[in-house]
Design a protein around this motif. Structure first.
Motif, PDB file in Angstrom:
ATOM      1  N   ALA A 199     -16.887 -54.321 -41.707  1.00  0.00           N
ATOM      2  CA  ALA A 199     -16.081 -54.586 -40.506  1.00  0.00           C
ATOM      3  C   ALA A 199     -16.618 -55.806 -39.777  1.00  0.00           C
ATOM      4  CB  ALA A 199     -16.088 -53.368 -39.587  1.00  0.00           C
ATOM      5  N   SER A 205      -1.594 -53.278 -35.550  1.00  0.00           N
ATOM      6  CA  SER A 205      -2.853 -54.033 -35.469  1.00  0.00           C
ATOM      7  C   SER A 205      -2.739 -55.193 -34.490  1.00  0.00           C
ATOM      8  CB  SER A 205      -3.245 -54.557 -36.855  1.00  0.00           C
ATOM      9  OG  SER A 205      -2.193 -55.336 -37.405  1.00  0.00           O
ATOM     10  N   PRO A 242      -9.060 -46.435 -39.714  1.00  0.00           N
ATOM     11  CA  PRO A 242      -8.628 -46.987 -38.413  1.00  0.00           C
ATOM     12  C   PRO A 242      -9.005 -46.121 -37.217  1.00  0.00           C
ATOM     13  CG  PRO A 242      -6.747 -46.180 -39.678  1.00  0.00           C
ATOM     14  CD  PRO A 242      -7.920 -46.177 -40.602  1.00  0.00           C
ATOM     15  N   GLN A 253      -5.561 -56.894 -41.016  1.00  0.00           N
ATOM     16  CA  GLN A 253      -5.952 -55.540 -41.415  1.00  0.00           C
ATOM     17  C   GLN A 253      -7.070 -55.071 -40.498  1.00  0.00           C
ATOM     18  OE1 GLN A 253      -7.849 -55.090 -45.316  1.00  0.00           O
ATOM     19  NE2 GLN A 253      -6.691 -53.205 -45.664  1.00  0.00           N
ATOM     20  N   GLY A 254      -6.909 -53.904 -39.922  1.00  0.00           N
ATOM     21  CA  GLY A 254      -7.906 -53.401 -38.992  1.00  0.00           C
ATOM     22  C   GLY A 254      -7.266 -52.883 -37.721  1.00  0.00           C
ATOM     23  N   GLU A 273     -11.572 -56.635 -37.795  1.00  0.00           N
ATOM     24  CA  GLU A 273     -10.978 -56.736 -39.128  1.00  0.00           C
ATOM     25  C   GLU A 273     -11.739 -55.824 -40.076  1.00  0.00           C
ATOM     26  OE1 GLU A 273     -10.716 -60.632 -40.722  1.00  0.00           O
ATOM     27  OE2 GLU A 273      -9.122 -61.279 -39.379  1.00  0.00           O
ATOM     28  N   SER A 274     -11.010 -54.963 -40.776  1.00  0.00           N
ATOM     29  CA  SER A 274     -11.648 -54.044 -41.718  1.00  0.00           C
ATOM     30  C   SER A 274     -10.582 -53.250 -42.469  1.00  0.00           C
ATOM     31  CB  SER A 274     -12.579 -53.083 -40.981  1.00  0.00           C
ATOM     32  OG  SER A 274     -13.147 -52.146 -41.882  1.00  0.00           O
ATOM     33  N   LEU A 279     -12.637 -46.924 -36.541  1.00  0.00           N
ATOM     34  CA  LEU A 279     -12.721 -48.298 -36.054  1.00  0.00           C
ATOM     35  C   LEU A 279     -12.223 -48.413 -34.619  1.00  0.00           C
ATOM     36  CD1 LEU A 279     -11.407 -50.222 -39.193  1.00  0.00           C
ATOM     37  CD2 LEU A 279     -13.751 -50.262 -38.316  1.00  0.00           C
TER      38      LEU A 279
END
Length: 308
Positions: free
Chosen positions: A276, A68, A178, A148-149, A173-174, A181
């Motif tokens: 997100a 990340s 992945p 996180q994300g 961030e989410s 995203l």
């Protein structure tokens, strides 16, 4: 203050306005170049985004990512020919990979050890200068990381994998998927490459920039001759439009202009299965902010002829 021909020429190149308009603007602002640009804008003679000159720096922008976290670096060379050299490309790629082990600042990256050479990035570049025969330098570096994300990357005008003329990072961030995203983050990175937003949100724009725009908008509005209360509303409207043009989340998404980036993010969050949030972006274009010296070829020929 005496307004020189060179000052007029410089203002003309910066704004695209006519010679007499430029001379008048400089006279009205006592030779202050930035104030003269605003004066021309207020009169509707020049646009805010007009730039002069070309960049002198060649080289490559490189990106690298891990988990990340992602980085973008700019390593300059004197010519584009060297930027196509395999050894130089490998140098930039290694520099980006080393940057992942640092906090992303230029000083930290420069001091970090390149595992291939066993020397610092700075000394490794110096060795490459001796080998390749052209001056090179690490100019800029930036890093984004989320707990996180994902941090998506994009390279425009790619010369090789992860290398090109323009690099973008977008941090999301989410807790969502992945893969989804990252796909959306890459689209946003492409959008950032195309639109070059000033900031992620309204509040992140430098207050001095906002005040400068308000001053220009106010002067433009007053030329309409309307009452002050109407002028105030006109300025507010133009300021809202300004934010829509330069704030990432408020811009129309280039991938789907019917949505703003903020609305596109909401749709992407649903697809990813969790809320997100875009928390940052970095954009580095090769040679940005470095002006190329312009040579007058005709004058050079004439000078050479005169020496015969």
């Amino acid at each position: 203050m005496t307004i020189s021909a060179l000052m007029v020429k410089d203002l003309r190149e910066k704004t695209g306005a006519g010679m007499m308009d430029c001379k008048t603007a400089l006279a009205e602002t006592n030779g202050d170049m930035e104030a003269a640009i605003d004066w021309l804008r207020a009169k509707g003679i020049a646009k805010a985004d007009k730039k002069s000159g070309r960049t002198a720096a060649e080289g490559l922008v490189g990106v690298a990512s891990e988990g990340s976290k992602a980085v973008v670096v700019e390593v300059n060379s004197e010519t584009d020919f060297v930027a196509r050299n395999d050894a130089f490309q490998q140098l930039v790629r290694q520099t980006a990979e080393v940057a992942l082990t640092t906090d992303g600042s230029v000083d930290a990256v420069a001091a970090a050890t390149n595992p291939t050479s066993g020397k610092s990035v700075t000394d490794t570049i110096k060795d490459a200068v001796a080998t390749i025969g052209e001056n090179m330098s690490l100019r800029r570096a930036a890093m984004l990381e989320v707990p996180q994300g994902v941090v998506a990357t994009y390279i425009h005008n790619a010369a090789a994998d992860g290398l090109g003329k323009l690099g973008v990072l977008v941090a999301i961030e989410s807790a969502g998927d992945p893969v989804a995203l990252n796909a959306f983050g890459r689209q946003v990175a492409m959008h950032v490459a195309a639109t070059n937003p000033l900031a992620l949100t309204d509040g992140e724009i430098d207050a001095s920039v906002v005040e400068r725009e308000k001053a220009v908008f106010s002067e433009q509005a007053r030329q309409s001759g309307k009452p002050e209360n109407i002028i105030e509303k006109m300025v507010e409207g133009r300021l809202r439009k300004f934010y829509e043009e330069v704030v990432l989340l408020k811009q129309n998404f280039v991938i789907n202009p019917d949505l703003t980036v903020e609305k596109a993010l909401e749709a992407a969050a649903k697809e990813a299965g969790a809320p997100a949030k875009i928390v940052g972006f970095k954009r580095i274009a090769l040679g940005e902010g470095v002006e190329r010296e312009q040579s007058d070829f005709a004058a050079e020929v004439a000078a050479a002829a005169g020496k015969k």
